[in-house]
Design a protein around this motif. Structure first.
Motif, PDB file in Angstrom:
ATOM      1  N   ARG A   1      -7.313   5.598 -11.583  1.00  0.00           N
ATOM      2  CA  ARG A   1      -8.380   5.177 -10.674  1.00  0.00           C
ATOM      3  C   ARG A   1      -7.906   4.186  -9.610  1.00  0.00           C
ATOM      4  N   THR A   2      -6.629   3.974  -9.497  1.00  0.00           N
ATOM      5  CA  THR A   2      -6.113   3.019  -8.527  1.00  0.00           C
ATOM      6  C   THR A   2      -6.380   3.503  -7.109  1.00  0.00           C
ATOM      7  N   ASP A   3      -7.048   2.676  -6.323  1.00  0.00           N
ATOM      8  CA  ASP A   3      -7.258   2.937  -4.902  1.00  0.00           C
ATOM      9  C   ASP A   3      -6.339   1.978  -4.155  1.00  0.00           C
ATOM     10  N   CYS A   4      -5.258   2.476  -3.668  1.00  0.00           N
ATOM     11  CA  CYS A   4      -4.222   1.629  -3.067  1.00  0.00           C
ATOM     12  C   CYS A   4      -4.734   0.837  -1.871  1.00  0.00           C
ATOM     13  N   HIS A   5      -5.707   1.338  -1.154  1.00  0.00           N
ATOM     14  CA  HIS A   5      -6.191   0.639   0.032  1.00  0.00           C
ATOM     15  C   HIS A   5      -7.119  -0.521  -0.324  1.00  0.00           C
ATOM     16  N   LEU A   6      -8.074  -0.302  -1.179  1.00  0.00           N
ATOM     17  CA  LEU A   6      -9.029  -1.351  -1.506  1.00  0.00           C
ATOM     18  C   LEU A   6      -8.426  -2.403  -2.417  1.00  0.00           C
ATOM     19  N   TYR A   7      -7.758  -1.973  -3.446  1.00  0.00           N
ATOM     20  CA  TYR A   7      -7.250  -2.883  -4.462  1.00  0.00           C
ATOM     21  C   TYR A   7      -6.178  -3.810  -3.905  1.00  0.00           C
TER      22      TYR A   7
ATOM     23  N   ARG B   1       0.834  -1.202   0.000  1.00  0.00           N
ATOM     24  CA  ARG B   1       0.000   0.000   0.000  1.00  0.00           C
ATOM     25  C   ARG B   1       0.865   1.247   0.000  1.00  0.00           C
TER      26      ARG B   1
END
Length: 126
Positions: free
Chosen positions: A111-117, A73
């Motif tokens: 659109r990368t969401d480092c926490h969810l992905y 993350r």
């Protein structure tokens, strides 16, 4: 040894494991330093990095230091921060893992969401 001694030892071990976890999170300066090995490609679009080149060795090192969910993350967040700062060079940064044959465990994109992905990807991987 008495019960109190055992409790002190357990407490110290818990404190040490907590300190190790905190220290393990990757610093963005480290990520920036590693990515800087690819500055010519990021800035000018050539020459393409190739596995074994200093640039690709740096990208491989990013994968090595991203050895836990929290570290992955952190690396993801740092890379996304670099993309936000150097927006016109975003494509160059985003293509590095593919050119170097390295999977960082996340897609570098707007659109990368480092926490969810990252949580979802690593739970499937392990």
């Amino acid at each position: 040894m008495g019960v109190q001694s055992h409790m002190i030892i357990v407490g110290l071990l818990m404190l040490l494991s907590w300190a190790t976890t905190i220290a393990a999170i990757v610093d963005c300066n480290t990520v920036t330093e590693l990515i800087s090995a690819c500055s010519t490609f990021i800035t000018y679009g050539s020459p393409d990095p190739y596995p074994g080149s200093p640039c690709c060795d740096a990208v491989t090192n990013l994968d090595v230091i991203a050895d836990s969910i929290d570290n992955r993350r952190s690396v993801c967040g740092c890379i996304m921060g670099l993309i936000a700062t150097y927006n016109r060079n975003a494509t160059g940064i985003a293509t590095l893992p593919g050119l170097c044959g390295v999977s960082l465990g996340f897609t570098i994109g707007p659109r990368t969401d480092c926490h969810l992905y990252i949580s979802f990807t690593l739970s499937l991987k392990y």
